[in-house]
Design a protein around this motif. Structure first.
Motif, PDB file in Angstrom:
ATOM      1  N   GLU A   4       0.829  -1.210   0.000  1.00  0.00           N
ATOM      2  CA  GLU A   4       0.000   0.000   0.000  1.00  0.00           C
ATOM      3  C   GLU A   4       0.864   1.260   0.000  1.00  0.00           C
ATOM      4  O   GLU A   4       0.561   2.218  -0.700  1.00  0.00           O
ATOM      5  CB  GLU A   4      -0.946   0.014   1.208  1.00  0.00           C
ATOM      6  CG  GLU A   4      -2.036  -1.023   1.148  1.00  0.00           C
ATOM      7  CD  GLU A   4      -1.594  -2.406   1.632  1.00  0.00           C
ATOM      8  OE1 GLU A   4      -0.470  -2.547   2.173  1.00  0.00           O
ATOM      9  OE2 GLU A   4      -2.373  -3.355   1.430  1.00  0.00           O
ATOM     10  N   GLU A   5       1.930   1.262   0.782  1.00  0.00           N
ATOM     11  CA  GLU A   5       2.833   2.411   0.820  1.00  0.00           C
ATOM     12  C   GLU A   5       3.521   2.604  -0.528  1.00  0.00           C
ATOM     13  O   GLU A   5       3.667   3.735  -1.001  1.00  0.00           O
ATOM     14  CB  GLU A   5       3.876   2.248   1.925  1.00  0.00           C
ATOM     15  CG  GLU A   5       3.300   2.352   3.315  1.00  0.00           C
ATOM     16  CD  GLU A   5       4.279   1.917   4.398  1.00  0.00           C
ATOM     17  OE1 GLU A   5       4.178   2.455   5.507  1.00  0.00           O
ATOM     18  OE2 GLU A   5       5.124   1.034   4.130  1.00  0.00           O
ATOM     19  N   ALA A   6       3.944   1.520  -1.135  1.00  0.00           N
ATOM     20  CA  ALA A   6       4.598   1.593  -2.442  1.00  0.00           C
ATOM     21  C   ALA A   6       3.628   2.129  -3.494  1.00  0.00           C
ATOM     22  O   ALA A   6       4.006   2.959  -4.327  1.00  0.00           O
ATOM     23  CB  ALA A   6       5.129   0.224  -2.852  1.00  0.00           C
ATOM     24  N   PHE A   7       2.395   1.676  -3.451  1.00  0.00           N
ATOM     25  CA  PHE A   7       1.377   2.159  -4.389  1.00  0.00           C
ATOM     26  C   PHE A   7       1.129   3.650  -4.195  1.00  0.00           C
ATOM     27  O   PHE A   7       1.050   4.408  -5.165  1.00  0.00           O
ATOM     28  CB  PHE A   7       0.069   1.377  -4.204  1.00  0.00           C
ATOM     29  CG  PHE A   7      -1.030   1.859  -5.096  1.00  0.00           C
ATOM     30  CD1 PHE A   7      -1.057   1.510  -6.441  1.00  0.00           C
ATOM     31  CD2 PHE A   7      -2.033   2.675  -4.603  1.00  0.00           C
ATOM     32  CE1 PHE A   7      -2.069   1.970  -7.271  1.00  0.00           C
ATOM     33  CE2 PHE A   7      -3.051   3.136  -5.424  1.00  0.00           C
ATOM     34  CZ  PHE A   7      -3.068   2.789  -6.765  1.00  0.00           C
ATOM     35  N   LEU A   8       1.029   4.085  -2.939  1.00  0.00           N
ATOM     36  CA  LEU A   8       0.802   5.505  -2.649  1.00  0.00           C
ATOM     37  C   LEU A   8       1.967   6.356  -3.137  1.00  0.00           C
ATOM     38  O   LEU A   8       1.761   7.404  -3.769  1.00  0.00           O
ATOM     39  CB  LEU A   8       0.576   5.708  -1.154  1.00  0.00           C
ATOM     40  CG  LEU A   8       0.305   7.136  -0.697  1.00  0.00           C
ATOM     41  CD1 LEU A   8      -0.903   7.733  -1.415  1.00  0.00           C
ATOM     42  CD2 LEU A   8       0.110   7.174   0.807  1.00  0.00           C
ATOM     43  N   LEU A   9       3.189   5.926  -2.872  1.00  0.00           N
ATOM     44  CA  LEU A   9       4.363   6.659  -3.353  1.00  0.00           C
ATOM     45  C   LEU A   9       4.346   6.796  -4.876  1.00  0.00           C
ATOM     46  O   LEU A   9       4.603   7.872  -5.419  1.00  0.00           O
ATOM     47  CB  LEU A   9       5.658   5.956  -2.924  1.00  0.00           C
ATOM     48  CG  LEU A   9       6.200   6.270  -1.551  1.00  0.00           C
ATOM     49  CD1 LEU A   9       7.339   5.316  -1.208  1.00  0.00           C
ATOM     50  CD2 LEU A   9       6.661   7.704  -1.452  1.00  0.00           C
ATOM     51  N   ASP A  10       4.048   5.699  -5.551  1.00  0.00           N
ATOM     52  CA  ASP A  10       4.047   5.722  -7.011  1.00  0.00           C
ATOM     53  C   ASP A  10       2.916   6.590  -7.551  1.00  0.00           C
ATOM     54  O   ASP A  10       3.101   7.341  -8.509  1.00  0.00           O
ATOM     55  CB  ASP A  10       3.954   4.305  -7.566  1.00  0.00           C
ATOM     56  CG  ASP A  10       4.205   4.267  -9.056  1.00  0.00           C
ATOM     57  OD1 ASP A  10       5.276   4.745  -9.486  1.00  0.00           O
ATOM     58  OD2 ASP A  10       3.328   3.788  -9.794  1.00  0.00           O
ATOM     59  N   THR A  11       1.750   6.500  -6.939  1.00  0.00           N
ATOM     60  CA  THR A  11       0.612   7.309  -7.382  1.00  0.00           C
ATOM     61  C   THR A  11       0.911   8.793  -7.216  1.00  0.00           C
ATOM     62  O   THR A  11       0.701   9.586  -8.141  1.00  0.00           O
ATOM     63  CB  THR A  11      -0.661   6.920  -6.599  1.00  0.00           C
ATOM     64  OG1 THR A  11      -0.931   5.548  -6.823  1.00  0.00           O
ATOM     65  CG2 THR A  11      -1.840   7.762  -7.025  1.00  0.00           C
ATOM     66  N   LEU A  12       1.384   9.176  -6.051  1.00  0.00           N
ATOM     67  CA  LEU A  12       1.701  10.593  -5.820  1.00  0.00           C
ATOM     68  C   LEU A  12       2.804  11.065  -6.763  1.00  0.00           C
ATOM     69  O   LEU A  12       2.728  12.168  -7.310  1.00  0.00           O
ATOM     70  CB  LEU A  12       2.110  10.825  -4.369  1.00  0.00           C
ATOM     71  CG  LEU A  12       0.956  10.919  -3.379  1.00  0.00           C
ATOM     72  CD1 LEU A  12       1.489  10.865  -1.959  1.00  0.00           C
ATOM     73  CD2 LEU A  12       0.165  12.192  -3.597  1.00  0.00           C
TER      74      LEU A  12
END
Length: 81
Positions: A4-12
């Motif tokens: 989830e953290e990796a997805f959030l970093l990539d999305t932002l």
């Protein structure tokens, strides 16, 4: 780091860069608008660090998009004011 953290970093990372380029801003101009050091802003666009809540709120206002869009919770970029 969780998935989830990796997805959030990539999305932002993607959305910050895309929206900045849509407005035709440089990274320096964007950092100034968001009142953060350029080095901090670059880490957001490179996906190395998450911005704090106030920076996310300021970015949503600057780009006239919802926080949900910035965070990847919706694909609808515009806020319903």
């Amino acid at each position: 780091m969780t998935l989830e953290e990796a997805f959030l970093l990539d999305t932002l990372r993607c959305r910050f860069k895309y929206l900045r380029e849509e407005l035709g801003f440089t990274t320096q101009e964007t950092a100034q608008h968001l009142a953060v050091p350029l080095t901090d802003y670059l880490t957001y666009e490179e996906g190395e660090r998450l911005p704090d809540v106030l920076t996310i709120l300021h970015a949503a206002a600057l780009y006239q998009v919802s926080v949900d869009y910035l965070l990847g919770q919706t694909e609808q970029p515009r806020r319903d004011d």
